[in-house]
Motif scaffolding. Structure first.
Motif, PDB file in Angstrom:
ATOM      1  N   GLU A 600      -3.958  -4.118  -7.923  1.00 53.19           N
ATOM      2  CA  GLU A 600      -4.576  -5.435  -8.142  1.00 53.19           C
ATOM      3  C   GLU A 600      -3.528  -6.502  -8.431  1.00 53.19           C
ATOM      4  O   GLU A 600      -3.646  -7.647  -7.993  1.00 53.19           O
ATOM      5  N   LYS A 601      -2.474  -6.118  -9.158  1.00 50.83           N
ATOM      6  CA  LYS A 601      -1.462  -7.094  -9.574  1.00 50.83           C
ATOM      7  C   LYS A 601      -0.414  -7.354  -8.496  1.00 50.83           C
ATOM      8  O   LYS A 601      -0.018  -8.508  -8.270  1.00 50.83           O
ATOM      9  N   TYR A 602       0.035  -6.282  -7.807  1.00 55.09           N
ATOM     10  CA  TYR A 602       1.173  -6.424  -6.888  1.00 55.09           C
ATOM     11  C   TYR A 602       0.805  -6.302  -5.416  1.00 55.09           C
ATOM     12  O   TYR A 602       1.628  -6.621  -4.549  1.00 55.09           O
ATOM     13  N   GLY A 603      -0.372  -5.787  -5.096  1.00 58.90           N
ATOM     14  CA  GLY A 603      -0.754  -5.642  -3.684  1.00 58.90           C
ATOM     15  C   GLY A 603      -0.295  -4.331  -3.091  1.00 58.90           C
ATOM     16  O   GLY A 603      -1.046  -3.361  -3.040  1.00 58.90           O
ATOM     17  N   TYR A 604       0.962  -4.282  -2.662  1.00 57.13           N
ATOM     18  CA  TYR A 604       1.504  -3.065  -2.034  1.00 57.13           C
ATOM     19  C   TYR A 604       2.224  -2.224  -3.097  1.00 57.13           C
ATOM     20  O   TYR A 604       3.262  -2.625  -3.623  1.00 57.13           O
ATOM     21  N   VAL A 605       1.637  -1.058  -3.387  1.00 54.44           N
ATOM     22  CA  VAL A 605       2.152  -0.188  -4.448  1.00 54.44           C
ATOM     23  C   VAL A 605       2.274   1.238  -3.918  1.00 54.44           C
ATOM     24  O   VAL A 605       1.367   1.753  -3.260  1.00 54.44           O
ATOM     25  N   LEU A 618      -1.853   9.591  -5.727  1.00 53.65           N
ATOM     26  CA  LEU A 618      -1.197   9.423  -4.422  1.00 53.65           C
ATOM     27  C   LEU A 618      -2.177   8.873  -3.399  1.00 53.65           C
ATOM     28  O   LEU A 618      -1.842   8.018  -2.585  1.00 53.65           O
ATOM     29  N   ALA A 619      -3.420   9.386  -3.442  1.00 50.49           N
ATOM     30  CA  ALA A 619      -4.436   8.938  -2.483  1.00 50.49           C
ATOM     31  C   ALA A 619      -4.853   7.493  -2.743  1.00 50.49           C
ATOM     32  O   ALA A 619      -5.199   6.764  -1.812  1.00 50.49           O
ATOM     33  N   ARG A 620      -4.824   7.059  -4.020  1.00 51.54           N
ATOM     34  CA  ARG A 620      -5.287   5.714  -4.359  1.00 51.54           C
ATOM     35  C   ARG A 620      -4.243   4.645  -4.063  1.00 51.54           C
ATOM     36  O   ARG A 620      -4.577   3.494  -3.791  1.00 51.54           O
ATOM     37  N   ALA A 621      -2.968   5.000  -4.103  1.00 53.13           N
ATOM     38  CA  ALA A 621      -1.903   4.019  -3.889  1.00 53.13           C
ATOM     39  C   ALA A 621      -1.903   3.508  -2.447  1.00 53.13           C
ATOM     40  O   ALA A 621      -2.455   4.139  -1.542  1.00 53.13           O
ATOM     41  N   SER A 622      -1.265   2.362  -2.236  1.00 57.60           N
ATOM     42  CA  SER A 622      -1.108   1.838  -0.873  1.00 57.60           C
ATOM     43  C   SER A 622      -0.315   2.816  -0.025  1.00 57.60           C
ATOM     44  O   SER A 622      -0.548   2.961   1.173  1.00 57.60           O
ATOM     45  N   LEU A 623       0.637   3.493  -0.672  1.00 56.63           N
ATOM     46  CA  LEU A 623       1.493   4.469   0.010  1.00 56.63           C
ATOM     47  C   LEU A 623       1.741   5.623  -0.943  1.00 56.63           C
ATOM     48  O   LEU A 623       2.236   5.418  -2.048  1.00 56.63           O
ATOM     49  N   GLY A 624       1.377   6.836  -0.520  1.00 59.82           N
ATOM     50  CA  GLY A 624       1.594   8.014  -1.345  1.00 59.82           C
ATOM     51  C   GLY A 624       2.813   8.784  -0.876  1.00 59.82           C
ATOM     52  O   GLY A 624       2.945   9.083   0.310  1.00 59.82           O
ATOM     53  N   LEU A 625       3.730   9.099  -1.803  1.00 59.86           N
ATOM     54  CA  LEU A 625       4.937   9.857  -1.471  1.00 59.86           C
ATOM     55  C   LEU A 625       4.991  11.120  -2.323  1.00 59.86           C
ATOM     56  O   LEU A 625       4.765  11.068  -3.540  1.00 59.86           O
ATOM     57  N   ALA A 626       5.286  12.246  -1.689  1.00 66.13           N
ATOM     58  CA  ALA A 626       5.362  13.524  -2.389  1.00 66.13           C
ATOM     59  C   ALA A 626       6.780  14.058  -2.364  1.00 66.13           C
ATOM     60  O   ALA A 626       7.499  13.889  -1.377  1.00 66.13           O
ATOM     61  N   MET A 627       7.175  14.700  -3.454  1.00 63.24           N
ATOM     62  CA  MET A 627       8.429  15.456  -3.487  1.00 63.24           C
ATOM     63  C   MET A 627       8.143  16.764  -2.755  1.00 63.24           C
ATOM     64  O   MET A 627       7.451  17.644  -3.273  1.00 63.24           O
ATOM     65  N   GLY A 628       8.650  16.896  -1.543  1.00 62.58           N
ATOM     66  CA  GLY A 628       8.163  17.934  -0.647  1.00 62.58           C
ATOM     67  C   GLY A 628       8.699  19.327  -0.863  1.00 62.58           C
ATOM     68  O   GLY A 628       8.007  20.303  -0.575  1.00 62.58           O
ATOM     69  N   ALA A 629       9.919  19.482  -1.369  1.00 68.01           N
ATOM     70  CA  ALA A 629      10.507  20.822  -1.458  1.00 68.01           C
ATOM     71  C   ALA A 629       9.851  21.647  -2.553  1.00 68.01           C
ATOM     72  O   ALA A 629       9.489  22.796  -2.348  1.00 68.01           O
TER      73      ALA A 629
END
Length: 714
Positions: A600-605, A618-629
């Motif tokens: 709401e505050k920054y837009g792209y998070v 992760l699902a709620r964010a504009s972009l979800g990133l996972a530590m894959g290893a």
């Protein structure tokens, strides 16, 4: 009545290697299924997925629609690469026809220059040669142009076909043959560019060895296919071989090259208990591995699947270009028609002159370079990211990192290593560090608790010999006790020390200070006094500070830590890392709420994490990133991007890579449109010719392809 089917229809489409074929398929399939989102296109593998669930549509209906597009299809057989089952002609017909078109067009010109003399008429032999060149150049174009015409949906195929036919009708045989050849060449270049990106990913993913050295119940080692090895089996990996399956080392030590999976530049030392990935390369040691995943569920298999699915998730720039071209192409046809009619009818212009100029306009206005500029760049960007250990699950996510204003991060396993380690050993009352670690290690030697393992590992690192304590007993929820060399010792928490009544004001002050710094304290003592204490903490990753600094320098305004850990520990880690804001003692739903407030505050998070409890955020964010290893399957599946090496420094790299991709896409779009505008002006002024127009268009296509493929460079 058709029998509706619930399973998606997956087809291999022969010749689907550029945006043009995708548009043709959409034209026929969208009226049938009613929703573009039900279609998935994987250009890299020539795969079409049609979701027909809850629709009264049969497989036959879908196959008929595909056939109407002029493309051929067959059922998808997973595993084989695009082109693997095609004949030599199917694989090379575009190249052969382009070569024939160019050779016969050139032969026609040579014959005309040799035998026509000063005559303005074109010799019949030259006309025959030109005709062969034109037919070869348009053989793959005319069927699509015809379908475009009868469906009243003009496209670039129709534009080029009309231009060539028009040139022939006014006797410009050479220019007609040149247009046919150069257009065929531009389509070949586009196909080649997608093929190069396809090969880049195929070579990246062609990692799993065809056999595994399986040790059976009798102890005999025999070679079997990795798919035949069950979870929990033992596999032998010899020096220099590829590891066939994900697993855990149960014997041996060796350096393993994990670059194909994680992007790490140097081999990682593997020893007892360490995790290894399928497709990585063993070094000089012999390893025995207990498999933890089946062949179709390894990290490598998941990467291959995700990269395959990525082709159907298009970037916003791709969608814009496609919508623009859908309006642009018919508009060009109308303008060309007006150019043909208005000057002769209203201003007594020569029909032949304005017909020629209208044909030139059709050629130069062909949106070929514009249409291919974006998908080529996106595919190259996806391949380059995968090669650097960053798995992006589609073009739709390649542009988002460039726009991030805030990033939320989990602590454990993301900013930190995810496991406790000894920080300080503080002996008291005449004891030394080695003696304190020896006694703590003796009491913890047979425990599986993470703190116990950390203490034992530290003692072994210092080459302290450990012998398990006698009469060992666990004090539930408090600590442990036992006899070492005939004397009773105990080990426990600060609270247990207080309960024993052995705490002094000096010790209390030291322990409180350590706990406020975010450390866990283990106290060691005997019946007489406190021998000392050992502090442990989840150590910050060595790259975390630099990665946070680089994110700030890259323009990310706000970095937030979201953790379920206690506030003291969270603040201590945040201070070390350089995080702007901390929220501690959060449940999974609290993390979601925190991410929502940031959006709401920054837009792209972006949200980055590694655990099951991070998946909702992760699902709620504009972009979800996972530590894959080391991340959980739930986090990796939910995330849009996975950092396969668990290396936070890949995050600032990703932001710069995304911005570079956007920059190249914009360069291509602006260049393509600027060239069109220039030639339109030249056409109205009478300074442009057919062959120059198509040469400029082909040159533009070649330049945008080359510009896009720059993203493949290391």
């Amino acid at each position: 009545m058709n029998d509706p089917i619930n399973e998606p229809i997956i087809l291999r489409i022969h010749g689907m290697d550029c945006a043009e074929e995708v548009s043709l398929l959409k034209r026929e399939l969208i009226p049938l299924i009613g929703d573009q989102d039900r279609l998935g296109f994987d250009l890299l593998n020539g795969k079409l997925t049609v979701d027909t669930s809850s629709l009264d549509i049969s497989r036959a209906d879908v196959l008929t629609a595909v056939e109407r597009s002029g493309l051929k299809s067959e059922p998808w057989r997973g595993g084989s690469a695009a082109g693997e089952d095609q004949t030599f002609w199917q694989l090379h017909q575009r190249s052969i026809l382009t070569a024939v078109s160019g050779l016969f067009g050139l032969a026609g010109l040579i014959w005309q220059l040799t035998f026509a003399g000063e005559s303005e008429s074109v010799p019949w032999a030259s006309i025959a040669l030109y005709c062969i060149g034109i037919l070869a150049g348009l053989l793959m174009v005319l069927p699509k142009a015809w379908r475009s015409l009868i469906s009243f949906r003009p496209d670039m195929n129709l534009l080029m076909s009309v231009a060539v036919v028009g040139a022939v009708l006014i006797g410009e045989w050479f220019e007609g043959a040149t247009v046919a050849f150069l257009f065929s060449l531009s389509l070949l270049l586009e196909s080649w560019s997608v093929g190069r990106a396809r090969r880049a990913i195929a070579s990246l993913m062609d990692l799993s060895p065809p056999t595994a050295h399986f040790r059976d119940e009798t102890g005999e080692v025999r070679d079997v296919a990795p798919a035949e090895v069950t979870v929990g089996s033992t596999v032998v990996v010899r020096p220099g071989e590829k590891i066939p399956l994900d697993g855990r080392v149960i014997s041996g030590t060796s350096g393993v090259n994990q670059a194909p999976i994680t992007g790490e530049s140097v081999p990682v030392e593997k020893e007892l208990g360490d995790e290894v990935f399928a497709g990585t390369i063993n070094g000089d040691g012999l390893l025995e591995i207990e498999t933890t995943k089946a062949a179709d569920d390894t990290t490598l298999a998941r990467i291959i699947k995700m990269v395959g699915d990525a082709g159907s998730k298009r970037a916003p720039s791709e969608k814009w270009v496609e919508k623009f071209a859908a309006v642009y192409t018919p508009a060009v046809m109308i303008v060309a028609l007006l150019m043909l009619l208005i000057p002769p009818l209203a201003f007594d212009g020569a029909w032949s002159v304005w017909l020629y100029r209208s044909l030139v306009l059709l050629v130069i206005a062909c949106p070929c370079a514009l249409v291919i500029s974006t998908p080529v760049s996106v595919v190259a960007a996806l391949a380059a990211a995968a090669r650097n250990g960053v798995l992006i699950k589609g073009g739709v996510f390649i542009e988002l990192p460039a726009q991030l204003k805030a990033i939320a991060m989990d602590k454990t396993g993301t900013l930190t290593q995810g496991a406790p380690a000894v920080v300080d050993v503080v002996p008291m009352n005449g004891h030394d560090e080695a003696e304190l670690l020896m006694r703590a290690g003796a009491l913890e030697l047979n425990s599986n608790h993470p703190l116990a393992r950390a203490i034992v590992d530290e003692a072994k690192r210092r080459n302290i010999e450990l012998v398990a304590a006698d009469n060992f007993e666990t004090i539930q929820g408090k600590g442990a006790a036992g006899v070492i060399n005939g004397k009773a010792f105990w080990l426990g928490s600060h609270r247990y020390l207080e309960q024993r009544g052995q705490e002094t004001p000096e010790v209390h002050e030291q322990l409180e200070s350590m706990q406020e710094a975010g450390r866990t304290v283990v106290v060691v003592g005997n019946e007489e006094h406190v021998c000392g204490f050992i502090t442990l903490a989840d150590a910050i990753r060595k790259e975390t500070r630099d990665a946070i600094r680089q994110l700030h320098e890259a323009g990310v305004e706000h970095l937030v830590m979201l953790t379920g850990d206690n506030e003291g520990t969270a603040k201590a880690i945040a201070k070390q890392a350089g995080i702007d804001e901390v929220h501690a003692e959060l449940l999974p739903e609290d993390k979601v709420a925190a991410v929502e407030r940031l959006v709401e505050k920054y837009g792209y998070v972006a949200m980055i994490g590694d655990g099951v409890n991070d998946a909702p955020a992760l699902a709620r964010a504009s972009l979800g990133l996972a530590m894959g290893a080391a991340g959980s399957d739930a986090a990796i599946e939910t995330a849009d991007i996975a950092l396969m090496s668990d290396d936070l420094s890949k995050l600032p790299w990703l932001i710069h890579h995304s911005r570079r991709t956007l920059k190249i896409i914009r360069q291509n779009i602006v260049f393509s449109l600027a060239l069109k505008v220039l030639f339109v002006i030249l056409t109205f002024a009478g300074f442009a010719s057919l062959w120059a127009a198509i040469a400029a268009d082909m040159g533009a296509s070649l330049l945008v392809i080359a510009n896009g493929l720059r993203l493949l460079r290391r």
